[in-house]
Design a protein around this motif. Sequence first.
Motif, PDB file in Angstrom:
ATOM      1  N   ARG A 295       0.760  -1.235  -0.185  1.00 58.22           N
ATOM      2  CA  ARG A 295      -0.043  -0.031   0.149  1.00 58.22           C
ATOM      3  C   ARG A 295       0.839   1.328  -0.038  1.00 58.22           C
ATOM      4  O   ARG A 295       0.920   1.805   1.031  1.00 58.22           O
ATOM      5  CB  ARG A 295      -0.917  -0.146   1.079  1.00 58.22           C
ATOM      6  N   TRP A 296       1.391   1.525  -1.270  1.00 57.33           N
ATOM      7  CA  TRP A 296       2.317   2.798  -1.432  1.00 57.33           C
ATOM      8  C   TRP A 296       1.423   4.220  -0.933  1.00 57.33           C
ATOM      9  O   TRP A 296       2.072   5.015  -0.640  1.00 57.33           O
ATOM     10  CB  TRP A 296       2.967   2.732  -2.628  1.00 57.33           C
ATOM     11  N   VAL A 297       0.245   4.111  -1.133  1.00 59.19           N
ATOM     12  CA  VAL A 297      -0.527   5.168  -0.995  1.00 59.19           C
ATOM     13  C   VAL A 297      -0.635   5.816   0.494  1.00 59.19           C
ATOM     14  O   VAL A 297      -0.440   6.766   0.879  1.00 59.19           O
ATOM     15  CB  VAL A 297      -2.035   4.926  -1.467  1.00 59.19           C
ATOM     16  N   THR A 298      -0.243   4.828   1.368  1.00 61.91           N
ATOM     17  CA  THR A 298      -0.197   5.058   2.691  1.00 61.91           C
ATOM     18  C   THR A 298       0.897   6.157   2.949  1.00 61.91           C
ATOM     19  O   THR A 298       0.603   7.302   3.752  1.00 61.91           O
ATOM     20  CB  THR A 298       0.634   3.779   3.695  1.00 61.91           C
ATOM     21  N   PHE A 299       1.966   6.415   2.071  1.00 64.55           N
ATOM     22  CA  PHE A 299       3.005   7.420   2.266  1.00 64.55           C
ATOM     23  C   PHE A 299       2.184   8.894   2.114  1.00 64.55           C
ATOM     24  O   PHE A 299       2.314   9.529   2.971  1.00 64.55           O
ATOM     25  CB  PHE A 299       4.028   7.415   1.292  1.00 64.55           C
TER      26      PHE A 299
END
Length: 351
Positions: A295-299
């Motif tokens: 889940r890169w969008v967490t960044f």
Amino acid sequence: MTLRAGIIGFGVAGRYFHAPLLRAAGIPIAAVVTSRPEPAREYLDKVDVLGSAEELMARNDIDLVVISSPNTLHAPQAAAALRAGKHVVVEKPVAATAAEVSDLEQLATQHKRKFTVFQNRRWDSDFLTLKKLIEQDRLGAIYSYHARWDRFRPRVTDFWRDRDAANHGVLYDLGTHLIDQALMLFGTPDWLFANVYTQRENGSTTDGFEILCGKGPLRISIGVNYLTADGGYRYRVNGSRASFLKPGLDQQEPQLRGGMEPNDALFGTEPPEQWGTLVHGESGQREGVTPETGRWVTFYEIMRRAIEEDGPVPVPASQAYDTIRIVEAALTSSAMGCRIDLQPAAPPVSR
């Protein structure tokens, strides 16, 4: 107030990483700096396409500047954006030296702006899975950690990444991800010994490295080689109770480059043939491990909260400092052929 972003550079990272993730995190993209306007307008429709970073930084409707330009521009563009009063996300490597990272943190503090580095691989499926196994003590005490990111790229290209420059080469590229992950799991090693090299014909920058680190009884081995047709294991982690073996790479990059959006139900999932295996030491029994969802969008969700609520950034400057410090130590070790003791350093104060 609606937080609005601008992206400098719309190559692979700008188009396929930052733009989709910003949108998924609810951060509108107002402008893009690129010499190739067609991909930007095709994906972002009516976005303003600008010809220079200076134009972007001068705009009053841009709150967050995302720097996705060639490596040598990262630090100077980040400094210019902070001086212009913008919050900043900068692609790795943030800079060539730890001293430059410290300077950027001081600028961020001086101008009361949020500054962070895009270490998206903290939210890879396999890394999240390994982190969870360690937190649950499924492996026991960790005694050896092997992480690799081998590729088969035998030909030197004319792309900027293959040109000689202060912070080009695979150690600054993939190496900063591998170092960052190891630091997140284990903290700063006591010492390291490194070999950083160039193997490809006509290569002008480094295309491989091996770093061995020690922290008490723990041995940490990370490396990359561009002449490896069989990538082998991504992780081999051995503990007092079990070992974790994991082939293949996280799927978010190929999914994004294939047109999948971060809000797709299957985004960040791994095919069963890439699932890791837990090998129990006493019995030798092998157990398939259901992976966490990448889940890169967490960044960008964390970065949005950092700006809107004055919270912590996803990757503090102190951690970026530590990563580049390890890179510098590895280059010194390789050049001198010696072990480097990593004494405690005084990192910058993080916001």
